[in-house]
Structures are given as structure tokens and as C-alpha cells.
Design an enzyme around this catalytic site. Sequence first.
Site, mmCIF file in Angstrom:
data_model
loop_
_atom_site.group_PDB
_atom_site.id
_atom_site.type_symbol
_atom_site.label_atom_id
_atom_site.label_comp_id
_atom_site.label_asym_id
_atom_site.label_seq_id
_atom_site.Cartn_x
_atom_site.Cartn_y
_atom_site.Cartn_z
ATOM 1 N N HIS A 123 23.849 1.349 7.415
ATOM 2 C CA HIS A 123 25.124 2.052 7.305
ATOM 3 C C HIS A 123 25.921 1.813 8.581
ATOM 4 O O HIS A 123 25.604 2.368 9.636
ATOM 5 C CB HIS A 123 24.899 3.550 7.103
ATOM 6 C CG HIS A 123 24.318 3.895 5.774
ATOM 7 N ND1 HIS A 123 25.089 4.088 4.647
ATOM 8 C CD2 HIS A 123 23.028 4.065 5.375
ATOM 9 C CE1 HIS A 123 24.310 4.380 3.620
ATOM 10 N NE2 HIS A 123 23.055 4.371 4.039
ATOM 11 N N ASN A 148 0.825 -1.201 0.000
ATOM 12 C CA ASN A 148 0.000 0.000 0.000
ATOM 13 C C ASN A 148 0.866 1.261 0.000
ATOM 14 O O ASN A 148 2.056 1.208 -0.282
ATOM 15 C CB ASN A 148 -1.002 -0.078 1.146
ATOM 16 C CG ASN A 148 -2.092 -1.080 0.818
ATOM 17 O OD1 ASN A 148 -2.973 -0.826 0.028
ATOM 18 N ND2 ASN A 148 -2.010 -2.270 1.409
#
Length: 200
Positions: free
Chosen positions: A110, A80
Site C-alpha cells: 500500500h 505449511n
Amino acid sequence: MRQYLDNYGVSGIIKLALNYVRTKIFFKNARLIRFPFDLRGKKYIEIGSGFTTGVGCRIDAQPLDKKNKSIFIGNNVQINDYVHITGVKSVKIGDNVLIASKVYISDAVHGSYKGNSNDSNPKIPPNLREITYKEVIIEENVWIGENVSILPGVKIGFGSIIGANSVITKDVPKDSIVCGIPGEIIKRYNPNLNRWSKDV
């Protein structure tokens, strides 16, 4: 037709029709893509038939080796509005998975933050830290609620449900309902009783 008018109105039906035509031009196997839709690294993404999206979705494949696909989406998957899926190694989503709005799924972060000698130094800007990754697997018939985050290294078992606003940091067994931050099992499906039970 009356049902569509009641649900979407005239302008909504026009938007749906335009999105449908655009879908069939650019994504022939999809059921319906609601634009805007951002697909980055398309050649590294495999999407099955019957795919449906809401508006503003982003699927971002940036494989580290540039040789293999890193995102695999099965058949009849529905995502959605404003879902973001990113993969550098392997994100696998099985058939018939339903994903609510504003869900984030990623196999990478990261840096490293495990509390060992490989940890990232906070003096290094986050976008310059080495990418670390672990495969994400979402098996068939899983339902993921609104605002969920699924983090690297997670496997969500067949038929499970992830409650809204949950953060999933560890594996979810099949036929389980998980909620919270971090996500914890609150119910499991009992096939002998044909019902969901709190006895976990």
C-alpha cells in the site's frame, strides 16, 4: 499404518482422512489440503498438481486488471501452516518448492516509499494509498524457512534456501543460502566440491 499412528494418533489420522476426501472433492489435482484453507480470487490462481498445504493457509489473488491470473504455483509445491501468499500482478512459484509455516509472500504494498516525488503521504490511511507492485519469482527447488517475508520485486534463484525469520528485499542468486533482516548470502553451493561453502 503404525508410522501414521505414531506421528498423528487416532484423531490425527481421522482429520487427515477427512481432509484428504475434501481435497479430492474440491482440489482434485492437489495431494492434500489441510483445512481451513482460504482461497480468494480462485479464477486468478493457477496451481499445479501435487499441491500440499498445512492448516490456516491463505492465497489471495486480486489482479489489478481483472483479465489475467496473478498467482502461479508449480507442481509438487508444499506450503505449511499459516502461509499467506498475495498477488495483484504476478507471483510465480516454481516446481518442488518447500515453504515452512507463517511465511508471507507478496508482490504489492500500500503506497510508495522510495524517497521521491511519488511517495505516499502518511496523512492518507494505509488502506487508501495507491497499490504499488513488482513481480515476485521463486524458482524450482527453493526451500523457504519459518517466518520468512518475501517482498515485492524479489527473484529467488533455483535451489536456494532462505533461513528462518529472514526478510528478503532483493534478488537471491541460485544455489545460495540467505539469512537475516535484510537477507544476505551466507553460503553458496560449490558444484565442483559438491558442498555448501562460506566462500562467497
